[in-house]
Design a protein around this motif. Structure first.
Motif, PDB file in Angstrom:
ATOM      1  N   ARG A  85       0.861  -1.180   0.000  1.00 35.15           N
ATOM      2  CA  ARG A  85       0.000   0.000   0.000  1.00 35.15           C
ATOM      3  C   ARG A  85       0.897   1.228   0.000  1.00 35.15           C
ATOM      4  O   ARG A  85       1.816   1.321   0.808  1.00 35.15           O
ATOM      5  CB  ARG A  85      -0.896   0.021   1.241  1.00 35.15           C
ATOM      6  CG  ARG A  85      -1.871  -1.143   1.322  1.00 35.15           C
ATOM      7  CD  ARG A  85      -2.537  -1.158   2.677  1.00 35.15           C
ATOM      8  NE  ARG A  85      -3.417  -2.311   2.827  1.00 35.15           N
ATOM      9  CZ  ARG A  85      -3.777  -2.826   3.996  1.00 35.15           C
ATOM     10  NH1 ARG A  85      -3.329  -2.272   5.118  1.00 35.15           N
ATOM     11  NH2 ARG A  85      -4.578  -3.860   4.052  1.00 35.15           N
ATOM     12  N   ARG A 100       0.866   6.915 -11.208  1.00 35.97           N
ATOM     13  CA  ARG A 100      -0.197   6.073 -10.623  1.00 35.97           C
ATOM     14  C   ARG A 100      -0.450   4.848 -11.492  1.00 35.97           C
ATOM     15  O   ARG A 100      -0.597   3.731 -10.986  1.00 35.97           O
ATOM     16  CB  ARG A 100      -1.479   6.881 -10.445  1.00 35.97           C
ATOM     17  CG  ARG A 100      -1.466   7.888  -9.309  1.00 35.97           C
ATOM     18  CD  ARG A 100      -2.780   8.651  -9.277  1.00 35.97           C
ATOM     19  NE  ARG A 100      -3.902   7.738  -9.075  1.00 35.97           N
ATOM     20  CZ  ARG A 100      -4.555   7.589  -7.933  1.00 35.97           C
ATOM     21  NH1 ARG A 100      -4.182   8.295  -6.873  1.00 35.97           N
ATOM     22  NH2 ARG A 100      -5.563   6.753  -7.830  1.00 35.97           N
ATOM     23  N   ALA A 104       0.131   0.974 -10.379  1.00 38.88           N
ATOM     24  CA  ALA A 104      -0.999   0.040 -10.384  1.00 38.88           C
ATOM     25  C   ALA A 104      -0.711  -1.152 -11.286  1.00 38.88           C
ATOM     26  O   ALA A 104      -1.051  -2.300 -10.962  1.00 38.88           O
ATOM     27  CB  ALA A 104      -2.269   0.773 -10.829  1.00 38.88           C
ATOM     28  N   ASP A 109      -0.995  -1.006  -4.484  1.00 36.44           N
ATOM     29  CA  ASP A 109      -2.275  -0.407  -4.117  1.00 36.44           C
ATOM     30  C   ASP A 109      -2.080   1.103  -4.022  1.00 36.44           C
ATOM     31  O   ASP A 109      -1.388   1.600  -3.129  1.00 36.44           O
ATOM     32  CB  ASP A 109      -2.727  -0.983  -2.770  1.00 36.44           C
ATOM     33  CG  ASP A 109      -4.069  -0.413  -2.299  1.00 36.44           C
ATOM     34  OD1 ASP A 109      -4.548   0.576  -2.885  1.00 36.44           O
ATOM     35  OD2 ASP A 109      -4.624  -0.947  -1.315  1.00 36.44           O
ATOM     36  N   SER A 111      -4.641   3.343  -3.818  1.00 34.51           N
ATOM     37  CA  SER A 111      -5.874   3.993  -3.369  1.00 34.51           C
ATOM     38  C   SER A 111      -5.613   5.124  -2.383  1.00 34.51           C
ATOM     39  O   SER A 111      -6.470   5.998  -2.190  1.00 34.51           O
ATOM     40  CB  SER A 111      -6.821   2.958  -2.751  1.00 34.51           C
ATOM     41  OG  SER A 111      -6.210   2.315  -1.635  1.00 34.51           O
ATOM     42  N   SER A 112      -4.439   5.131  -1.744  1.00 35.95           N
ATOM     43  CA  SER A 112      -4.093   6.204  -0.807  1.00 35.95           C
ATOM     44  C   SER A 112      -3.101   7.198  -1.406  1.00 35.95           C
ATOM     45  O   SER A 112      -2.474   7.967  -0.677  1.00 35.95           O
ATOM     46  CB  SER A 112      -3.516   5.606   0.481  1.00 35.95           C
ATOM     47  OG  SER A 112      -4.493   4.836   1.158  1.00 35.95           O
ATOM     48  N   ALA A 156      -5.593   9.009   6.002  1.00 36.42           N
ATOM     49  CA  ALA A 156      -5.379   7.758   5.269  1.00 36.42           C
ATOM     50  C   ALA A 156      -4.398   6.824   5.956  1.00 36.42           C
ATOM     51  O   ALA A 156      -4.348   5.634   5.628  1.00 36.42           O
ATOM     52  CB  ALA A 156      -4.877   8.077   3.858  1.00 36.42           C
TER      53      ALA A 156
END
Length: 515
Positions: A85, A100, A104, A109, A111-112, A156
């Motif tokens: 993460r 990004r 990915a 991950d 998402s944060s 986050a």
């Protein structure tokens, strides 16, 4: 991991069970918090100098993009099998979107990873001519995010570190780690009962937060030393860290310190003790991303339950793989396994040879073997071993034990004990494995290893080698390689004895024994 977040400093002298450790990498959760950068490499051929100014002209024929800074560490962890993460900020621009997407695609991950309108993502663009960097130009905002983005980052953190045994803070001093973010990260890590590893351009900024492990490189160590300390460090980096490591660790507020020293490997410092972890020599290495790759390997090894010394060995091996590659590279699991096999087991026991050979052959490698006393290493030895290494993919060197050397060379030999001779050979880039043997010939080693090629120097012929028929019987071939004229240990020692004879008082003609 223990409840009080201590790190095991145990450093096993025998070869660690790398296969078992690497098998635990898959799916191990790790959180990385830090700045994002886009690394772009333009590659081409030089075309002389520009008429517009004294600058080289490069005809660009290739471009590669990769996540950089902390994003490179996150990518490196994913390449080794971790469930990663990543917590960071990017701008609302093409560079941020590309980073990004690249992360990915590599399984990180994101998402944060927060997008901040109006912010420019940091980008470092390098121009290379025939692999040599000739220019770099940087763009982007290396400043603190706005208050709203900082609040979102803080919010986050708790979710990002959940379930992670180790959290890496990769602080590039590019604005993300405000005081509020640092304090919130430490609180989240402590609440999770995880280890906090800090890799920071300015590690003093973290000292009051008492990280579990801090990983400064040589430049970062120099930045926290006084003038006298700096001179001592530059004169003898390994010696300085061994002597002053505890004081440095306390200055940086760390429970454990791992100081990385490029070609000198790393030094692990815990209260009252230090362990040097050497690195296998890398010829012509480029430094881009080596620190991130070291951090990725070491952090994942810690998360998988390795003692910190073994984690440092993993980090050294991973960074060695990365610096052999162009651009901003990472180390993947098969490459790490291979490097640990070569570097971590450079010195092997005779009983390991059969399994070692089977592993190399399963990877399609051609095994070369040679042997000798290698008493006083000289230019002839180095040239000979380089030539032997070129006969295949893996070079194994058999070294006569001290009793064996005495039987072959006389009671005054060896000059250097077996441990020293083995250690010196293991440090050569051409040598993959070194094994000591006690016989007058390496017949037992040959039976265990079954080399594809058996190499001896040009002062031999195949008819002179009593082990040559055995090599042929085992399916191998014998090759004689050139050697450097007038370079031998015996000749060197004769010259030393002659000089010592001249220096003896009273006109004595017999020198004292050298051994």
């Amino acid at each position: 991991m223990t409840d009080d977040r201590t790190i095991d400093l145990t450093g096993r002298e025998e070869r660690p069970a790398w296969d078992a450790l690497l098998a635990r990498f898959a799916g191990t959760r790790v959180a990385v918090v830090g700045e994002t950068c886009l690394d772009t490499w333009y590659d081409g051929r030089p075309r002389g100098m520009s008429r517009e100014g004294p600058v080289p002209v490069v005809e660009v024929d290739g471009q590669s993009d990769a996540p950089g800074a902390a994003a490179n560490a996150a990518r490196g962890l994913a390449a080794l099998g971790a469930a990663v993460r990543f917590v960071s900020v990017v701008g609302e621009d093409a560079e941020g979107a590309l980073v990004r997407d690249l992360l990915a695609r590599d399984g990180v991950d994101v998402s944060s990873v927060l997008t901040v309108p109006g912010r420019r993502t940091v980008a470092k663009r390098r121009v290379c001519a025939d692999g040599q960097v000739v220019a770099r130009f940087d763009t982007g905002d290396a400043v603190e995010p706005p208050a709203g983005a900082v609040a979102d980052l803080v919010g986050a953190l708790a979710g990002a570190v959940a379930g992670c045994p180790v959290v890496l803070a990769a602080d590039y001093d590019a604005g993300l780690f405000t005081g509020e973010v640092r304090r919130a990260l430490v609180a989240a890590v402590r609440a999770e009962g995880a280890l906090l590893v800090v890799d920071a351009h300015d590690p003093l900024r973290w000292a009051d937060l008492a990280p579990d492990l801090v990983k400064p490189d040589a430049e970062e160590v120099e930045a926290v030393l006084g003038a006298a300390e700096l001179r001592a460090f530059r004169e003898d980096r390994l010696g300085f860290v061994a002597e002053h490591g505890d004081a440095l660790r306390e200055r940086l507020g760390a429970a454990t310190l791992v100081v990385t020293l490029d070609a000198d490997g790393a030094v692990v410092v815990a209260p009252g003790s230090s362990v040097h972890v050497p690195v296998r020599p890398v010829a012509g290495a480029a430094p881009a991303g080596a620190g991130d790759t070291f951090a990725a390997g070491a952090v994942l090894a810690l998360a998988a339950g390795a003692p910190v010394v073994d984690a440092a060995r993993v980090g050294c091996a991973a960074s060695s793989v990365a610096v052999r590659q162009p651009g901003t590279a990472v180390c993947r699991l098969p490459q790490l396994h291979d490097e640990l096999l070569r570097a971590g087991s450079a010195v092997v026991a005779a009983g390991q040879l059969t399994a070692l050979a089977a592993t190399h052959r399963s990877m399609g490698r051609r095994i070369v073997f040679t042997n000798g006393c290698f008493d006083v290493l000289h230019r002839g030895h180095v040239a000979y071993l380089d030539a032997a290494r070129r006969q295949g993919d893996v070079l194994v060197v058999g070294v006569n034990s001290d009793p064996s050397v005495r039987r072959l060379k006389g009671p005054d030999r060896p000059v250097n004990p077996a441990g020293d001779r083995v250690a010196v050979l293991a440090g050569l880039a051409a040598v993959d494995h070194v094994v000591e043997f006690d016989g007058d010939t390496p017949a037992d080693l040959l039976r265990a290893l079954r080399p594809d090629v058996y190499v001896k120097g040009g002062d031999y012929t195949e008819a002179m080698l009593e082990e040559a028929p055995l090599v042929r019987e085992l399916g191998g071939e014998v090759r004689i390689v050139d050697y450097v004229e007038d370079r031998s240990t015996t000749g060197l020692l004769e010259r030393v004895r002659a000089l010592r004879t001249l220096e003896l008082p009273g006109g004595a003609t017999e020198p004292e024994p050298l051994a």
